[in-house]
Scaffold this active site. Structure first.
Site, short mmCIF file in Angstrom:
data_model
loop_
_atom_site.label_atom_id
_atom_site.label_comp_id
_atom_site.label_asym_id
_atom_site.label_seq_id
_atom_site.Cartn_x
_atom_site.Cartn_y
_atom_site.Cartn_z
N ASP A 127 0.85 -1.19 0.00
CA ASP A 127 0.00 0.00 0.00
C ASP A 127 0.88 1.24 0.00
OD1 ASP A 127 -2.43 -1.42 0.09
OD2 ASP A 127 -2.39 -1.53 2.28
N ASP A 145 -6.86 -1.53 -4.74
CA ASP A 145 -7.97 -1.20 -3.84
C ASP A 145 -8.88 -0.14 -4.46
OD1 ASP A 145 -6.79 -2.91 -1.94
OD2 ASP A 145 -5.69 -1.23 -1.02
#
Length: 165
Positions: A127, A145
């Site tokens: 991330d 995402d």
């Protein structure tokens, strides 16, 4: 009456939807590799007054759910994503002419596969997008995402359009 690119049309096959999912996976993986090469874990680079680039390794699911578990969650989330991918492929084949629905599914599929690649390759998801307001930070996330979230929003819009017909 002309149909727009998000309306239902005749069954045009699954290939365009697989193509969209593939593009999502490729872009996601290229950006993740780039961020991993440019940053060290936890390194933060402010971009704006509400956004940072940061390298975070997420062993859990969305919002780091179950990230602190012993490691079983890696296999669980990988298996769930693979099962979901097969179900999405089934839905794409069955409803290939429903453009908005398939756009939603293709984005979700690409995002899910992008994160599965991370889990299989590294044991965690990479991330790097960190949005915040003051001291409150949204959990870091990635392009996969974002594709899943956009796909889910399109899915809701498609369902609302069906209900209103």
């Amino acid at each position: 009456m002309a149909k727009n690119s998000f309306s239902s049309s005749s069954n045009s096959g699954i290939a365009p939807w697989i193509g969209i999912a593939t593009v999502v996976v490729l872009i996601d993986q290229i950006v993740k590799v780039t961020i991993s090469k440019l940053f060290v874990s936890g390194e933060v680079h402010p971009v704006t007054s509400f956004f940072n680039m940061v390298l975070v390794f997420n062993k859990g699911a969305a919002f780091s759910f179950l990230a602190n578990e012993s490691g079983w969650q890696r296999h669980f989330f990988t298996g769930m994503a693979i099962a979901a991918a097969f179900f999405i492929l089934y839905l794409l084949k069955r409803h290939a002419g429903q453009r908005l629905f398939c756009w939603a599914l293709a984005l979700i599929l690409g995002g899910a596969i992008g994160n599965v690649v991370d889990r299989i390759s590294y044991g965690h998801v990479i991330d790097f997008l960190d949005f915040y307001a003051g001291t409150w930070h949204w959990p870091a996330f990635n392009l996969a995402d974002s594709a899943i979230t956009l796909g889910a929003a399109l899915f809701v819009i498609d369902e609302l359009r069906r209900v209103n017909r």
